[in-house]
Scaffold this motif. Structure first.
Motif, short mmCIF file in Angstrom:
data_model
loop_
_atom_site.label_atom_id
_atom_site.label_comp_id
_atom_site.label_asym_id
_atom_site.label_seq_id
_atom_site.Cartn_x
_atom_site.Cartn_y
_atom_site.Cartn_z
N ARG A 87 41.27 40.75 38.48
CA ARG A 87 40.26 40.89 39.53
C ARG A 87 39.83 39.52 40.05
O ARG A 87 39.71 38.56 39.28
N PHE A 88 39.65 39.40 41.36
CA PHE A 88 39.12 38.18 41.95
C PHE A 88 37.73 37.92 41.38
O PHE A 88 36.89 38.82 41.31
N ASP A 89 37.48 36.68 40.96
CA ASP A 89 36.21 36.32 40.34
C ASP A 89 35.52 35.26 41.20
O ASP A 89 35.92 34.09 41.19
N PRO A 90 34.48 35.63 41.95
CA PRO A 90 33.81 34.67 42.83
C PRO A 90 33.16 33.51 42.08
O PRO A 90 32.80 32.50 42.69
N GLN A 91 33.00 33.64 40.74
CA GLN A 91 32.41 32.56 39.97
C GLN A 91 33.39 31.40 39.77
O GLN A 91 32.97 30.26 39.56
N ARG A 92 34.68 31.69 39.84
CA ARG A 92 35.67 30.63 39.66
C ARG A 92 36.71 30.57 40.76
O ARG A 92 37.45 29.59 40.88
N CYS A 105 39.17 43.64 44.84
CA CYS A 105 40.09 42.58 45.20
C CYS A 105 40.75 42.03 43.94
O CYS A 105 40.07 41.68 42.96
N PHE A 106 42.07 41.95 43.97
CA PHE A 106 42.84 41.42 42.84
C PHE A 106 43.67 40.24 43.29
O PHE A 106 44.02 40.10 44.47
N ARG A 133 43.23 44.26 34.43
CA ARG A 133 43.85 42.95 34.28
C ARG A 133 45.09 43.14 33.41
O ARG A 133 45.01 43.71 32.32
N ILE A 134 46.22 42.70 33.88
CA ILE A 134 47.45 42.87 33.13
C ILE A 134 48.27 41.60 33.17
O ILE A 134 48.09 40.74 34.02
N ILE A 135 49.19 41.50 32.20
CA ILE A 135 50.08 40.35 32.10
C ILE A 135 51.50 40.87 32.02
O ILE A 135 51.78 41.86 31.31
N CYS A 136 52.41 40.24 32.74
CA CYS A 136 53.81 40.62 32.62
C CYS A 136 54.67 39.37 32.76
O CYS A 136 54.21 38.32 33.19
N THR A 168 43.59 43.94 48.23
CA THR A 168 42.34 44.66 48.06
C THR A 168 42.63 46.15 48.08
O THR A 168 43.33 46.64 48.98
N LEU A 169 42.11 46.87 47.09
CA LEU A 169 42.34 48.31 46.97
C LEU A 169 41.03 49.04 47.24
O LEU A 169 39.97 48.65 46.75
N GLU A 170 41.12 50.10 48.04
CA GLU A 170 39.94 50.87 48.41
C GLU A 170 40.16 52.35 48.15
O GLU A 170 41.29 52.83 48.15
N GLY A 171 39.05 53.05 47.96
CA GLY A 171 39.09 54.50 47.86
C GLY A 171 39.11 55.11 49.25
O GLY A 171 39.33 54.44 50.25
N ARG A 172 38.88 56.40 49.32
CA ARG A 172 38.87 57.11 50.60
C ARG A 172 37.86 56.50 51.56
O ARG A 172 36.73 56.21 51.19
N ASP A 173 38.28 56.29 52.80
CA ASP A 173 37.41 55.75 53.83
C ASP A 173 37.21 56.80 54.91
O ASP A 173 38.01 56.95 55.83
#
Length: 209
Positions: free
Chosen positions: A28-33, A76-77, A13-16, A90-95
């Protein structure tokens, strides 16, 4: 899809401060909110121009359940301005199961469901997300960050090239009637990321699916 997920680490999580925008939070996407339905509608709007060109990517009309499934395959961000989500990726590792050879390569992370609210485009938000993505990949040990975009969308291909990506392949994915450009760049921090301020870190914690 078989995706190698990585543990959550620093700079999740960053701020600019973006010129003309002010405070931009990448988190990060937060499904709670946060809402999967809202995120899906944002992607629909972001990809509407491609749809008008006859390039029907999944993000053009996918259901919220598909957005959720694809997002949970990675990290997911969202980009937040003035308390409103205006972008996502959405960022993923090797698939290892991907039909795209580049995505199957060891050391390659990939970016998906990347979209910016049309009214907020051309303000540097996409560039900030890509800078964040490069750092995310590097801190997890990946050496390359890859993505795909419709090959006929020359403006998008040119944008990614301007951000340091190079064309490495052209693939016709199942269910698509157009070729996709596969672009890749070395993972790592960019000058833009250097101006971003980490807001918190959870080194070693595991991200919730």
């Amino acid at each position: 899809m078989s995706t190698q997920r990585a543990p959550q680490r620093q700079h999740d999580r960053i701020i600019c401060n973006q010129p003309g925008i002010g405070r931009l939070v990448l988190r990060r996407f937060d499904p709670q909110r946060d809402s999967w339905e809202f995120l899906t509608q944002l992607l629909h709007r972001a990809f509407a121009r491609l749809a008008s060109l006859g390039l029907h990517c999944a993000c053009v009309d996918q259901a919220a359940s598909a957005t959720r499934q694809r997002a949970l395959a990675g990290d997911c961000f969202v980009a937040v301005c003035n308390g409103r989500i205006v972008g996502t990726m959405t960022l993923e590792g090797r698939d290892g199961a991907s039909p795209c050879e580049q995505y199957r390569q060891r050391g390659v992370a990939s970016l998906h469901q990347f979209g910016i609210e049309p009214a907020w485009q051309s303000r540097g938000i996409g560039r900030a997300l890509l800078a964040f993505a490069g750092q995310w990949a590097a801190t997890r040990g990946f050496t390359q960050l890859a993505l795909d975009t419709p090959f006929p969308a020359a403006q998008l291909v040119a944008f990614y090239r301007s951000q340091g990506f190079s064309l490495v392949d052209v693939v016709r994915f199942a269910g698509r009637d157009y070729d996709s450009a596969i672009l890749s760049k070395p993972a790592g921090a960019s000058p833009l990321f250097g101006r971003m301020q980490p807001a918190f870190a959870h080194a070693g914690a595991t991200a919730a699916r």
